[in-house]
Design a protein around this motif. Structure first.
Motif, PDB file in Angstrom:
ATOM      1  N   GLY A  29     -31.636  29.586  44.064  1.00  0.00           N
ATOM      2  CA  GLY A  29     -31.021  30.494  45.025  1.00  0.00           C
ATOM      3  C   GLY A  29     -31.698  31.847  45.037  1.00  0.00           C
ATOM      4  N   ARG A  30     -31.076  32.774  45.734  1.00  0.00           N
ATOM      5  CA  ARG A  30     -31.611  34.128  45.817  1.00  0.00           C
ATOM      6  C   ARG A  30     -30.477  35.096  46.104  1.00  0.00           C
ATOM      7  N   ARG A  31     -30.727  36.357  45.766  1.00  0.00           N
ATOM      8  CA  ARG A  31     -29.722  37.380  46.048  1.00  0.00           C
ATOM      9  C   ARG A  31     -29.766  37.762  47.518  1.00  0.00           C
ATOM     10  N   GLN A  32     -28.575  37.873  48.123  1.00  0.00           N
ATOM     11  CA  GLN A  32     -28.436  38.350  49.492  1.00  0.00           C
ATOM     12  C   GLN A  32     -27.315  39.381  49.499  1.00  0.00           C
ATOM     13  N   GLY A  33     -27.699  40.648  49.527  1.00  0.00           N
ATOM     14  CA  GLY A  33     -26.696  41.699  49.446  1.00  0.00           C
ATOM     15  C   GLY A  33     -25.979  41.641  48.107  1.00  0.00           C
ATOM     16  N   ASN A  34     -24.675  41.574  48.134  1.00  0.00           N
ATOM     17  CA  ASN A  34     -23.879  41.514  46.911  1.00  0.00           C
ATOM     18  C   ASN A  34     -23.471  40.090  46.559  1.00  0.00           C
ATOM     19  N   TYR A  35     -24.226  39.120  47.073  1.00  0.00           N
ATOM     20  CA  TYR A  35     -23.939  37.714  46.788  1.00  0.00           C
ATOM     21  C   TYR A  35     -25.219  36.998  46.361  1.00  0.00           C
ATOM     22  N   TRP A  36     -25.043  35.932  45.590  1.00  0.00           N
ATOM     23  CA  TRP A  36     -26.127  35.008  45.279  1.00  0.00           C
ATOM     24  C   TRP A  36     -25.888  33.756  46.108  1.00  0.00           C
ATOM     25  N   SER A  37     -26.868  33.348  46.889  1.00  0.00           N
ATOM     26  CA  SER A  37     -26.698  32.170  47.740  1.00  0.00           C
ATOM     27  C   SER A  37     -27.590  31.042  47.248  1.00  0.00           C
ATOM     28  N   VAL A  38     -27.047  29.833  47.291  1.00  0.00           N
ATOM     29  CA  VAL A  38     -27.744  28.637  46.826  1.00  0.00           C
ATOM     30  C   VAL A  38     -27.104  27.447  47.530  1.00  0.00           C
ATOM     31  N   GLY A  39     -27.720  26.277  47.439  1.00  0.00           N
ATOM     32  CA  GLY A  39     -27.178  25.113  48.135  1.00  0.00           C
ATOM     33  C   GLY A  39     -25.826  24.671  47.611  1.00  0.00           C
ATOM     34  N   ASP A  40     -25.694  24.572  46.292  1.00  0.00           N
ATOM     35  CA  ASP A  40     -24.412  24.248  45.667  1.00  0.00           C
ATOM     36  C   ASP A  40     -24.486  24.645  44.195  1.00  0.00           C
ATOM     37  N   VAL A  41     -23.397  24.464  43.465  1.00  0.00           N
ATOM     38  CA  VAL A  41     -23.374  24.901  42.070  1.00  0.00           C
ATOM     39  C   VAL A  41     -24.107  23.934  41.149  1.00  0.00           C
ATOM     40  N   ARG A  42     -24.681  22.889  41.706  1.00  0.00           N
ATOM     41  CA  ARG A  42     -25.572  22.024  40.930  1.00  0.00           C
ATOM     42  C   ARG A  42     -27.025  22.461  41.086  1.00  0.00           C
ATOM     43  N   ASN A  43     -27.220  23.635  41.707  1.00  0.00           N
ATOM     44  CA  ASN A  43     -28.524  24.282  41.866  1.00  0.00           C
ATOM     45  C   ASN A  43     -29.398  23.602  42.906  1.00  0.00           C
ATOM     46  N   ALA A  44     -28.774  22.990  43.903  1.00  0.00           N
ATOM     47  CA  ALA A  44     -29.558  22.424  45.003  1.00  0.00           C
ATOM     48  C   ALA A  44     -30.087  23.555  45.886  1.00  0.00           C
ATOM     49  N   PRO A  45     -31.270  23.393  46.447  1.00  0.00           N
ATOM     50  CA  PRO A  45     -31.762  24.406  47.389  1.00  0.00           C
ATOM     51  C   PRO A  45     -30.838  24.496  48.601  1.00  0.00           C
ATOM     52  N   GLY A  46     -30.748  25.656  49.176  1.00  0.00           N
ATOM     53  CA  GLY A  46     -29.906  25.850  50.350  1.00  0.00           C
ATOM     54  C   GLY A  46     -29.194  27.186  50.281  1.00  0.00           C
ATOM     55  N   ARG A  47     -28.252  27.388  51.206  1.00  0.00           N
ATOM     56  CA  ARG A  47     -27.581  28.686  51.270  1.00  0.00           C
ATOM     57  C   ARG A  47     -26.113  28.565  51.646  1.00  0.00           C
ATOM     58  N   SER A  48     -25.483  27.439  51.349  1.00  0.00           N
ATOM     59  CA  SER A  48     -24.086  27.282  51.744  1.00  0.00           C
ATOM     60  C   SER A  48     -23.105  27.720  50.666  1.00  0.00           C
ATOM     61  N   THR A  49     -23.588  27.994  49.454  1.00  0.00           N
ATOM     62  CA  THR A  49     -22.711  28.439  48.375  1.00  0.00           C
ATOM     63  C   THR A  49     -23.006  29.898  48.041  1.00  0.00           C
ATOM     64  N   PHE A  50     -21.942  30.695  47.915  1.00  0.00           N
ATOM     65  CA  PHE A  50     -22.075  32.121  47.669  1.00  0.00           C
ATOM     66  C   PHE A  50     -21.343  32.489  46.381  1.00  0.00           C
ATOM     67  N   VAL A  51     -22.036  33.212  45.507  1.00  0.00           N
ATOM     68  CA  VAL A  51     -21.436  33.725  44.276  1.00  0.00           C
ATOM     69  C   VAL A  51     -21.332  35.240  44.405  1.00  0.00           C
ATOM     70  N   ARG A  52     -20.144  35.778  44.230  1.00  0.00           N
ATOM     71  CA  ARG A  52     -19.958  37.225  44.332  1.00  0.00           C
ATOM     72  C   ARG A  52     -20.543  37.894  43.089  1.00  0.00           C
TER      73      ARG A  52
END
Length: 345
Positions: A29-52
């Motif tokens: 994933g990567r940081r986007q503003g104040n969130y970390w975006s990634v495909g899912d919490v299994r570390n898949a590529p993508g941007r549908s999961t957001f971690v504050r």
């Protein structure tokens, strides 16, 4: 057994180093503003999961939400899912090991929230990330009031209790409850969002000039229900598409949000047969014709499903599910009637 207070303490300590946790366990994933975006919490590529990553009015850091599935949790869940751990004792041990690493430095002071352009894909991602699953919310009340009782597989829909509404005449901004729909591409990446502002009790749409608005990158993309396979249905509105899903709950469907966007929707590579959900108006006819032509050119069988009234939601609300299913049955190919209607009966 790990005491509950110990688990809570571990989650809190991990949240103080939320970005370091994400960089370590969600490296795709990567940081986007104040969130970390990634495909899912299994570390898949993508941007549908957001971690504050930072504290906000919406909640503490370390909380995550998967816009595609509606799942949510904390950083202990991230460790468990990303490493495939089963026993919570192993999760706790891994968390303690991480907290002892040099990377888990004292947290930096909270940075001011980075401003993003209103209506941009990034703004849409933030809106979806700040929303929550619909079960037990005004969105469920609203949909059931429209006769839509089949809510499984609706992880793309979210609820925001205080979504900003800006009148077109530059009047004062209001905060109203809203149904938030995640718009995704064929790979599940979130590209936009659609807002339907609701009445305070959820019995209908809010009494504002434009209770529906979209934001982000919509062209070719859609609000998706179910995983696409060889057969799917596509329509304009969310309620219209969900109405058909009440009759065919196992068929993948997509709501393009307008006639123009329906005509331009992209086809999954596995698609062999497309049911086009038609609205009974000139714009719906134009979208139907354009989509039929594109599907035929792509070697996809395209079949139109037409309502008796203005749209399928009106059919469902007026005639009831049994009669609605019967009207749909006559329009399906026989193999799909057996596969989807028989299973749903």
């Amino acid at each position: 057994m790990i005491p509950r207070h110990a688990a809570s303490d571990l989650a809190h300590r991990l949240a103080e180093h939320a970005e370091a946790v994400c960089r370590h366990y969600l490296s795709n994933g990567r940081r986007q503003g104040n969130y970390w975006s990634v495909g899912d919490v299994r570390n898949a590529p993508g941007r549908s999961t957001f971690v504050r990553l930072q504290p906000s009015p919406k909640g503490p850091p370390g909380k995550w939400t998967d816009a595609a599935t509606g799942e949510h949790g904390d950083l202990l869940d991230v460790i468990r899912e990303s490493l495939g751990l089963v026993n919570f004792r192993d999760v706790a041990n891994e968390a303690r090991l991480f907290l002892a690493m040099p990377d888990a430095m004292p947290p930096r002071p909270a940075a001011p929230i980075t401003q993003v352009p209103i209506g941009s894909p990034e703004a849409a991602r933030r809106l979806v990330a700040m929303s929550k699953p619909i079960i037990g919310t005004l969105v469920e009340t609203y949909l059931r009031g429209r006769g839509i009782a089949t809510l499984s597989g609706t992880g793309s829909l979210r609820f925001h209790p205080r979504c900003y509404y800006r009148p077109g005449d530059h009047g004062p901004t209001e905060t109203l409850p809203a149904m938030i729909a995640a718009v995704t591409d064929l790979d599940g990446h979130l590209t936009g969002a659609h807002r339907t502002w609701l009445a305070p009790d959820g019995t209908g749409k809010a009494l504002v000039d434009t209770p529906r608005r979209a934001m982000g990158d919509l062209l070719g993309h859609a609000v998706r229900f179910g995983a696409p396979g060889s057969v799917m249905a596509a329509g304009e509105g969310i309620e219209t598409t969900l109405s058909l899903r009440c009759a065919l709950p196992d068929m993948a469907m997509a709501a393009a949000l307008s006639a123009a966007h329906l005509a331009a929707i992209l086809f999954p590579p596995t698609l062999r047969r497309l049911y086009v959900i038609r609205d009974n108006d000139p714009a719906g006819d134009g979208a139907r014709d354009s989509l039929l032509e594109r599907a035929t050119d792509a070697g996809i069988d395209a079949i139109v499903l037409s309502p008796a009234m203005q749209d399928f939601n009106e059919d469902l609300s007026r005639f009831g599910l049994a009669a609605f299913r019967a009207s749909i049955a006559d329009q399906l190919m026989r193999k799909d009637r057996i596969r989807y209607l028989t299973q749903a009966a």
